[in-house]
Write a protein that holds these residues in place. Sequence first.
Motif, PDB file in Angstrom:
ATOM      1  N   VAL A   1       0.878  -1.168   0.000  1.00  0.00           N
ATOM      2  CA  VAL A   1       0.000   0.000   0.000  1.00  0.00           C
ATOM      3  C   VAL A   1       0.915   1.218   0.000  1.00  0.00           C
ATOM      4  O   VAL A   1       1.735   1.387   0.902  1.00  0.00           O
ATOM      5  CB  VAL A   1      -0.919  -0.005   1.239  1.00  0.00           C
ATOM      6  N   ASP A   2       0.785   2.063  -1.027  1.00  0.00           N
ATOM      7  CA  ASP A   2       1.725   3.175  -1.196  1.00  0.00           C
ATOM      8  C   ASP A   2       1.001   4.422  -1.695  1.00  0.00           C
ATOM      9  O   ASP A   2      -0.218   4.421  -1.869  1.00  0.00           O
ATOM     10  CB  ASP A   2       2.818   2.752  -2.183  1.00  0.00           C
ATOM     11  N   THR A   3       1.774   5.456  -1.931  1.00  0.00           N
ATOM     12  CA  THR A   3       1.265   6.717  -2.485  1.00  0.00           C
ATOM     13  C   THR A   3       1.759   6.840  -3.926  1.00  0.00           C
ATOM     14  O   THR A   3       2.703   6.147  -4.314  1.00  0.00           O
ATOM     15  CB  THR A   3       1.776   7.922  -1.666  1.00  0.00           C
ATOM     16  N   PRO A   4       1.158   7.726  -4.717  1.00  0.00           N
ATOM     17  CA  PRO A   4       1.596   7.870  -6.109  1.00  0.00           C
ATOM     18  C   PRO A   4       3.085   8.226  -6.242  1.00  0.00           C
ATOM     19  O   PRO A   4       3.750   7.790  -7.168  1.00  0.00           O
ATOM     20  CB  PRO A   4       0.720   8.991  -6.663  1.00  0.00           C
ATOM     21  N   ASN A   5       3.612   9.007  -5.310  1.00  0.00           N
ATOM     22  CA  ASN A   5       5.024   9.387  -5.365  1.00  0.00           C
ATOM     23  C   ASN A   5       5.890   8.514  -4.460  1.00  0.00           C
ATOM     24  O   ASN A   5       7.000   8.898  -4.124  1.00  0.00           O
ATOM     25  CB  ASN A   5       5.196  10.857  -4.987  1.00  0.00           C
ATOM     26  N   SER A   6       5.411   7.392  -4.028  1.00  0.00           N
ATOM     27  CA  SER A   6       6.066   6.412  -3.181  1.00  0.00           C
ATOM     28  C   SER A   6       6.633   6.993  -1.893  1.00  0.00           C
ATOM     29  O   SER A   6       7.653   7.669  -1.870  1.00  0.00           O
ATOM     30  CB  SER A   6       7.165   5.659  -3.932  1.00  0.00           C
ATOM     31  N   ALA A   7       5.950   6.686  -0.826  1.00  0.00           N
ATOM     32  CA  ALA A   7       6.397   7.103   0.501  1.00  0.00           C
ATOM     33  C   ALA A   7       7.732   6.459   0.855  1.00  0.00           C
ATOM     34  O   ALA A   7       8.486   6.988   1.665  1.00  0.00           O
ATOM     35  CB  ALA A   7       5.345   6.736   1.545  1.00  0.00           C
ATOM     36  N   PHE A   8       8.066   5.347   0.228  1.00  0.00           N
ATOM     37  CA  PHE A   8       9.335   4.677   0.520  1.00  0.00           C
ATOM     38  C   PHE A   8      10.514   5.424  -0.081  1.00  0.00           C
ATOM     39  O   PHE A   8      11.633   5.308   0.402  1.00  0.00           O
ATOM     40  CB  PHE A   8       9.315   3.245  -0.016  1.00  0.00           C
ATOM     41  N   ALA A   9      10.290   6.172  -1.135  1.00  0.00           N
ATOM     42  CA  ALA A   9      11.371   6.896  -1.789  1.00  0.00           C
ATOM     43  C   ALA A   9      11.579   8.288  -1.209  1.00  0.00           C
ATOM     44  O   ALA A   9      12.535   8.971  -1.573  1.00  0.00           O
ATOM     45  CB  ALA A   9      11.092   7.001  -3.284  1.00  0.00           C
TER      46      ALA A   9
ATOM     47  N   ILE B   1     -13.514   3.548  -6.290  1.00  0.00           N
ATOM     48  CA  ILE B   1     -13.921   4.503  -5.249  1.00  0.00           C
ATOM     49  C   ILE B   1     -13.263   5.855  -5.472  1.00  0.00           C
ATOM     50  O   ILE B   1     -13.914   6.901  -5.394  1.00  0.00           O
ATOM     51  CB  ILE B   1     -13.570   3.966  -3.838  1.00  0.00           C
ATOM     52  N   GLN B   2     -11.972   5.851  -5.753  1.00  0.00           N
ATOM     53  CA  GLN B   2     -11.243   7.115  -5.945  1.00  0.00           C
ATOM     54  C   GLN B   2     -11.747   7.877  -7.163  1.00  0.00           C
ATOM     55  O   GLN B   2     -11.841   9.108  -7.135  1.00  0.00           O
ATOM     56  CB  GLN B   2      -9.734   6.840  -6.027  1.00  0.00           C
TER      57      GLN B   2
ATOM     58  N   THR C   1     -11.074  11.773  -6.233  1.00  0.00           N
ATOM     59  CA  THR C   1      -9.901  11.984  -5.382  1.00  0.00           C
ATOM     60  C   THR C   1      -8.753  12.484  -6.257  1.00  0.00           C
ATOM     61  O   THR C   1      -8.441  11.866  -7.283  1.00  0.00           O
ATOM     62  CB  THR C   1      -9.477  10.668  -4.694  1.00  0.00           C
ATOM     63  N   PRO C   2      -8.130  13.608  -5.880  1.00  0.00           N
ATOM     64  CA  PRO C   2      -6.997  14.114  -6.672  1.00  0.00           C
ATOM     65  C   PRO C   2      -5.883  13.064  -6.775  1.00  0.00           C
ATOM     66  O   PRO C   2      -5.629  12.328  -5.818  1.00  0.00           O
ATOM     67  CB  PRO C   2      -6.500  15.334  -5.877  1.00  0.00           C
ATOM     68  N   ALA C   3      -5.229  13.016  -7.914  1.00  0.00           N
ATOM     69  CA  ALA C   3      -4.218  11.993  -8.194  1.00  0.00           C
ATOM     70  C   ALA C   3      -3.125  11.943  -7.130  1.00  0.00           C
ATOM     71  O   ALA C   3      -2.702  10.863  -6.725  1.00  0.00           O
ATOM     72  CB  ALA C   3      -3.604  12.220  -9.566  1.00  0.00           C
ATOM     73  N   LYS C   4      -2.675  13.074  -6.651  1.00  0.00           N
ATOM     74  CA  LYS C   4      -1.568  13.078  -5.687  1.00  0.00           C
ATOM     75  C   LYS C   4      -1.999  12.608  -4.295  1.00  0.00           C
ATOM     76  O   LYS C   4      -1.161  12.337  -3.449  1.00  0.00           O
ATOM     77  CB  LYS C   4      -0.907  14.451  -5.610  1.00  0.00           C
ATOM     78  N   ARG C   5      -3.320  12.501  -4.056  1.00  0.00           N
ATOM     79  CA  ARG C   5      -3.815  12.070  -2.745  1.00  0.00           C
ATOM     80  C   ARG C   5      -4.368  10.631  -2.758  1.00  0.00           C
ATOM     81  O   ARG C   5      -4.969  10.191  -1.797  1.00  0.00           O
ATOM     82  CB  ARG C   5      -4.890  13.036  -2.252  1.00  0.00           C
ATOM     83  N   ARG C   6      -4.152   9.939  -3.838  1.00  0.00           N
ATOM     84  CA  ARG C   6      -4.681   8.584  -3.978  1.00  0.00           C
ATOM     85  C   ARG C   6      -3.795   7.541  -3.309  1.00  0.00           C
ATOM     86  O   ARG C   6      -2.605   7.744  -3.132  1.00  0.00           O
ATOM     87  CB  ARG C   6      -4.851   8.234  -5.447  1.00  0.00           C
ATOM     88  N   VAL C   7      -4.428   6.431  -2.988  1.00  0.00           N
ATOM     89  CA  VAL C   7      -3.718   5.262  -2.482  1.00  0.00           C
ATOM     90  C   VAL C   7      -3.492   4.333  -3.661  1.00  0.00           C
ATOM     91  O   VAL C   7      -4.384   4.116  -4.477  1.00  0.00           O
ATOM     92  CB  VAL C   7      -4.552   4.546  -1.395  1.00  0.00           C
ATOM     93  N   ILE C   8      -2.289   3.815  -3.741  1.00  0.00           N
ATOM     94  CA  ILE C   8      -1.918   2.904  -4.811  1.00  0.00           C
ATOM     95  C   ILE C   8      -1.591   1.552  -4.173  1.00  0.00           C
ATOM     96  O   ILE C   8      -0.924   1.495  -3.141  1.00  0.00           O
ATOM     97  CB  ILE C   8      -0.668   3.408  -5.567  1.00  0.00           C
TER      98      ILE C   8
END
Length: 185
Positions: free
Chosen positions: A13-21, A137-138, A143-150
């Motif tokens: 479960v991540d964010t569009p800009n990857s929270a891991f990066a 759902i998004q 839901t704006p692209a930058k606030r989506r769950v991926i």
Amino acid sequence: TNTFATASTQILVDTPNSAFANLEEEVEPLNTRAAVFARFLASPLAITLIARESGLPANAIEAAGPYEQNLPVFEQEPTAEKRSSQIIGERALYRLRFENNPDLPIVTVFAQAPTADEAHKLADAAPEALSSYINHIQESQKTPAKRRVIVHQLGDATGGVVNGGANAQIAALVFFVVLVLWCLL
């Protein structure tokens, strides 16, 4: 025969800009989402979506969500009502179990089926079903692209046949032991 197959995979479960990066991004909200998604995946709606993705019958799939950690044993044990439905589910041809680590935004999918191919299909269908549902759902909520769950599947499901041929091996061993004992007598 008692031959069956298992397969497993993981869902990130991540964010569009990857929270891991990005070290400045918080991962804890994603851990919470992963826990929610693991519970959702065991719901009747999710089972229907997984069945559609896998091509397997929904009424033959039994699913269990993650178990609560750090609870006393008496709270973890199922009630009589819940256990009665579990006993019915034990006859299911296809089983799914979902686990999540509260410290990681990852859901682990465990699948069991009569064949290795079906176990792989079942495990691989869960991430796809979850992704489609979340995207729907998004989209509907705009839901704006930058606030989506991926959600990403971390590799294809792996696994294989469990206890294949065990019954034949046991029968051969018993025959051999009885033969040796008879010869000794």
